[in-house]
Design a protein around this motif. Structure first.
Motif: not given
Lengths: 806, 346
Positions: B115-119, B230-232, B237-239
């Motif tokens: 869900e975190e990645i989806e958002d 986009v990946l950056q 955001e994720m890490f």
């Protein structure tokens, strides 16, 4: 692929790069270096020694007393138990103070009364894996050739100061499954030259064609076959340099002939096979498909049964090798071999792969054919091997080779423009830079105003389209140099669909209600799929399951939730409430030919205490109504309360008196109930309640739009009634009567008591309801309420013979 | 007379002070201020006094009455407060005893990561597409540039049901399915989370069932630099914002060029530790520019359109993020495992 730094240096100037630095550069430009291994496993202080004398230990039969010259003033006395130690040998000696792998320190010692000042080492003791040690030294110490210098670093002779890079090759980069390919790659990265070997062979006057003929049955399977005949060889051990190269590449040295074919395989990527010409049994080589059931005994002394899917090399009558996979035992090179037929061929990767797979026989050779070898290097590799054989085994190469098929192919051209490169990469790379990168890769090209027509060398079969060239430019330009941008002109509103939104809501509701979400496997056993008996769907079975437990796709989430309950119960975790949302897989087909229906379900399992506040001594165990309450809350959340009903049901493995079907608009969408006590004891768990619902139906059923209703402006009136009804009368039936009879004024009905037992007539029970009346138009009058309420009571008496309880 | 009044006052005041409960106060009030009380009685005898003293004496009498009355009120209030305080004292509880537990569950850690990645990607304009877990060989392999006999099929040994139907080995089939639906018109911007299956024996690092999230963007101007951007954003955001990313060339049959993305190690910051195996980098995902064959097979003109795609494993991300050592934990669902993911992370 293992790449020795020392070997690589033979082809490319590595400058001052350490193995680690080089590994980093290679990784960044496209081939992942998985490990950098130092061949020296911490060994220190091991020198070459000369065994001056070797006598039996006076007090031990199996030990020898050796005097060993290690380049110091006096020879040292060393006790050695190896069976092959002998006077005159040059050996590896760990001196007193030396360190062997595992931080094993060599100290002065006394063995049965005699001093031992050091240790004569086996290769294993120096950290070389047993599987890489030549047979002759496998059970004893290693013996150097005589030309090594006493007292010098033994590791140097054994190449144990080398470092090895392990490349993790993706399938497209089979070109780097050999040293020359790696050399091209590293040269391109470091912007250096590649120094290729240039083998030359002098032929004798005799013609190989007088010895053998070659024919190929199918050019698709085998586009080229070359046979070189070498006469008068001497099969013996390989020199140390060759042994070291093979060991650093993870291949065990056998004898000079086999070692040379392996060496060239590693160097050129060309699998070769040496037959003992005299043992071939004919003067012809015929390459054809095997017959079904045809047999061959391969080099590993195993009899293999072949089929027409496999390609074999035959002597015209019977197979002598499985093409590209492994040679036959009958024609294997041995100590007494004098004449060799050296095979250098190009076999179709698919055919080799098929044989390798069917025979469960993967070799260094098959691995290379499968991924594709350099078509234009086959003949060169044969030349390289022949020249090495002459050098290391003597003999003469007959004029040849005898060939069938085409020796080389034309290289293909692929075009790309600088504009396209920059458009795809999002860069601003100049024409000159592109040209320079192609130069580094040693690709020939023609540049027409920024459009490059590149002649792709046969060693790079992975490059077939424009994008492949863009990748080559991109990776050597460096992805670190790529800007990080955001897509433009492609604005789209992102978001969840209604279904996805509702599913998230359901999960949050379930967790708010006190359940933990779990994830379990989709694959299950046929037994678990039959948990609820016949359900009208067939098992979807894997064609090759890994185990009975994971053989079919599940048709219900329940069995795996019970597994979770069991897992926790076995760990004394007895108060568990869990749920899962996942797909079940349904087909009516006997044999699946269409994709099955995938239906998302929600299932929950409850066991133990539902609520507990220990020091206040409140404990509420889970019961049917806990599970039902969770469903009621769920459907309320989805706006479907009015359309859901519960109906007493019987279901295999469920408690016959405590199970209900759940209906949405009269259609069954699942069930709720207690696990049958027998099933419970079979699982060996505590009392457990379950439900499973078709989540997809719930989420795709739209509710009425949410509309605000004005707050009540007038007071409402509440009347309670306690009824005595037959024991078997369902509350829902009573409620239905009340609601119908109560009419518009009846705003709400609540059950507030259920009583059975003492002071109650046998076969009867009492139900008490609280009825709230409300009129949105005006304050209720006494008459209005009385009229409605009397109607309710009358109707209850008439329809189910209910009496008011005094 | 005056002296007697003064004496009475003192006597009353001292009794009031000594009083210890409401009843005593009430008794004192009656005793001293009542109609039969001593003050009234003394004042009744005022008639014997000379006329000019009478008003003075009357005034004094009233003053004394008022004083006693005030004292009584004051004491009364004191006693009432004390009574309330006494009552509250008896009601005292031990506030350090634990509260009544609120029954609540929480997301499975994989759902949490998914869900975190989806958002995150929804925020960048992506939608979420979901597809079948049982797939055709065509969508799982062929439409992704993996024809039958392709050596790369070795990379993902699969669970086949029939020759043409299998459990999907990745979520990539949705690339082809979604592009087909778009009938050759961009932009396409989706991410695809879901369960996938491979023939692996379950152990600490392998699972025959696991989760994948695929991403796909196809448009007229999509560049590899956009993939990097986009990946950056995703990685930071994720890490964590201080993370750096690096793209390494790699190979996937359905992308060309292909890359793998590493992030600087969040444990050691890039210096090298056990989490990153000494390299300072952790591999997070694979991706690349959509292979022109894949675009063409799904009805997109590869001269006009370009795209990027990427795929990652939520198990791996969760294992790295939370330090989970065994992938089987996700599927055995020990409640002591599940309960650890019951709170916010920052």
């Amino acid at each position: 692929m293992l790449v020795s730094m020392r070997w690589l240096e033979q082809y490319v100037d590595l400058g001052n790069h350490t193995a680690e630095q080089l590994a980093d550069l290679i990784t960044k430009s496209g081939i992942e270096v998985e490990t950098v291994e130092s061949l020296n496993k911490g060994v220190k202080g091991v020198v070459v020694g000369h065994v001056v004398s070797c006598e039996q230990h006076p007090n031990a039969d199996k030990l020898n007393l050796c005097k060993v010259d290690i380049g110091e003033e006096e020879p040292v006395q060393i006790i050695c138990g190896a069976p092959n130690v002998a006077e005159g040998q040059k050996v590896a000696v760990a001196k007193v103070g030396a360190v062997l792998p595992g931080n094993f320190k060599i100290k002065k010692a006394k063995l049965r009364g005699e001093a031992s000042n050091g240790m004569i080492c086996s290769l294993q003791e120096l950290g070389i894996e047993s599987k890489l040690v030549q047979k002759e030294f496998a059970d004893g110490i290693f013996v150097f050739p005589n030309d090594v210098e006493v007292g010098t670093d033994a590791l140097e002779y054994l190449n144990l100061n080398d470092k090895v890079l392990e490349l993790g090759l993706t399938p497209n980069r089979a070109d780097c499954m050999n040293m020359l390919g790696v050399a091209y790659e590293v040269a391109a990265i470091l912007k250096k030259e590649v120094n290729l070997p240039s083998p030359s062979v002098e032929h004798s006057d005799e013609s190989a064609a007088d010895y053998v003929s070659v024919s190929i049955e199918n050019k698709e399977d085998n586009p080229y076959y070359g046979a070189t005949i070498i006469k008068g060889v001497e099969v013996k051990a390989s020199p140390l340099w060759l042994v070291n190269r093979l060991v650093s590449s993870g291949i065990r040295p056998i004898n000079n002939i086999v070692d040379i074919t392996n060496y060239v395989l590693l160097e050129y990527g060309q699998p070769l096979h040496a037959f003992d010409y005299d043992r071939l049994g004919s003067k012809e080589i015929v390459v054809r498909r095997a017959g079904d059931g045809e047999k061959i005994e391969t080099l590993d002394d195993t009899e293999r049964t072949l089929s027409s899917d496999h390609l074999v090399i035959t002597n015209g009558k019977k197979p002598v090798a499985v093409a590209g996979v492994m040679g036959g035992a009958d024609s294997e090179v041995y100590d007494g071999t004098q004449t060799i037929l050296l095979e250098a061929a190009y076999f179709n990767g698919f055919v080799v792969r098929q044989a390798s797979k069917d025979l469960n026989l993967r070799s260094d050779s098959s691995a290379r054919f499968e991924k594709g070898i350099d078509r234009n290097r086959v003949h060169l590799a044969a030349k390289r091997a022949a020249s090495l054989i002459v050098e290391l085994a003597g003999g003469e190469v007959l004029e040849g080779p005898v060939e069938a098929g085409e020796r080389t192919v034309e290289e293909k051209s692929v075009s790309v423009s600088v504009k396209r490169i920059n458009r795809v990469l999002g860069t601003d790379i100049s024409e000159n830079t592109v040209a320079e990168i192609f130069d580094r890769l040693r690709f020939e090209y023609n540049n027409d105003n920024g459009t490059f027509s590149v002649l792709v060398p046969a060693r790079r079969p992975d490059i077939t389209i424009e994008e492949d060239l863009i990748e080559e430019v991109g990776r050597l330009y460096g992805y670190d140099n790529l800007p990080a941008t955001f897509p433009y002109g492609e604005g789209t509103p992102g978001g969840l669909t209604d279904y996805q939104n509702k599913r998230r809501l359901v999960r949050r509701y379930m967790e708010g209600a006190g359940l933990y979400q779990v994830t379990t496997y989709s694959l299950t056993s046929p037994k678990k799929n039959a948990f609820f008996g016949e359900i009208g769907y067939n098992d979807i079975t894997l064609s090759m399951p890994m185990s009975e437990e994971r053989a079919v796709l599940r048709t219900s989430l329940v069995p795996h939730l019970l597994d979770v309950i069991e897992h926790n119960h076995n760990r004394q975790l007895d108060d568990v409430a869990i749920y899962e949302t996942a797909k079940v897989f349904l087909t009516k087909q006997e044999k699946v030919s269409e994709l099955p229906k995938e239906e998302e379900h929600i299932s929950a399992a409850f066991t133990g205490l539902w609520q507990e506040h220990s020091w206040q001594k409140e404990k509420k165990p889970v019961d049917f109504f806990v599970a039902k309450g969770v469903i009621e809350g769920l459907v309320e959340e989805l706006g479907l309360s009015d359309r859901i009903s519960f109906q007493k049901a019987e279901k295999q493995n469920m408690h016959p008196g405590r199970t209900a079907n759940v209906l949405l608009d009269e259609e069954e969408i699942g069930f709720v109930g207690q696990l049958h006590p027998e099933a419970q004891s079979e699982y060996d768990i505590n009392e457990t309640y379950l439900f499973e619902l078709n989540l997809e139906r719930l989420l795709t059923t739209n509710t009425e739009p949410l509309e605000y209703k004005s707050l009540p402006r007038f007071p409402s009136v509440t009347r309670d009634i306690a009824l005595v009804v037959d024991e078997g009368t369902e509350a829902q039936a009573v409620l239905n009567i009340i609601e119908q009879a109560g009419g518009k004024l009846l705003a709400e009905t609540r059950i507030f008591d259920l009583y059975q037992g003492e002071h109650m007539e046998e076969g009867k029970k009492s139900l008490a309801f609280s009825l709230r009346y409300y009129n949105p138009e005006h304050t209720l009058t006494e008459e209005e309420v009385k009229k409605a309420h009397d109607r309710v009571v009358d109707q209850l008496k008439q329809e189910i013979g209910a009496s008011l309880r005094g | 007379m005056k002296e007697r009044l003064q004496a009475l006052k003192e006597e009353a005041v001292s009794k009031i002070e000594e009083a210890s409960n409401v009843k005593e106060i009430q008794d004192i009030r009656v005793a001293y201020l009542g109609k039969k009380g001593p003050i009234t009685e003394i004042l009744r005898g005022m008639g014997k006094l000379p006329a000019e003293e009478r008003p003075k004496m009357g005034q004094l009498g009233n003053e004394i009455r008022a004083i006693i009355s005030d004292k009584l009120d004051e004491k009364m209030e004191q006693l009432e407060k004390a009574a309330v305080a006494e009552k509250l004292k008896k009601e005292t509880i031990d506030v350090t005893m634990p509260g009544r537990p609120v029954q609540k569950g929480n997301h499975h850690p994989l759902t949490r990561v998914v869900e975190e990645i989806e958002d995150l990607f929804i925020g960048m304009g992506f939608s979420i597409a979901e597809g079948p877990e049982v797939e055709t060989d065509y969508y799982n392999f062929e439409a992704l540039n993996l024809p039958k006999n392709h050596p790369a099929r070795d990379m993902q040994d699969s669970f086949y049901i029939t020759e043409d139907i299998l459990l999907r080995t990745h979520t990539s089939p949705m690339q082809a399915r979604t592009m087909e639906k778009h009938e050759g018109k961009g932009p396409v911007k989706i991410i695809v989370p879901g369960r996938v299956y491979r023939r692996d024996t379950d152990d600490a690092t392998h699972s025959h069932q696991f989760t994948q999230i695929e991403g796909l963007m196809v448009g007229e101007n999509v560049r590899m630099s956009d993939l990097k951007g986009v990946l950056q954003t995703f990685a930071k955001e994720m890490f964590g914002q201080e993370r750096e990313i690096r793209l390494r060339p790699s190979f996937f049959p359905f992308t060309e060029p292909s890359v793998e993305m590493d992030i600087s190690c969040f444990n050691c910051g890039g210096e090298g530790c056990s989490v990153c195996k000494g390299t300072g980098w952790i591999e997070i995902l694979g991706g690349g520019m959509v292979h022109p064959h894949v675009l063409e097979m799904s009805g997109f003109d590869s001269k006009k359109y370009t795209g990027f795609a990427f795929g990652m494993g939520p198990e791996r991300i969760a294992m790295l993020k939370y330090g989970i050592e065994d992938i089987r934990n996700f599927y055995t669902n020990d409640v002591r495992f599940l309960k650890q993911f019951n709170r916010v992370n920052q």
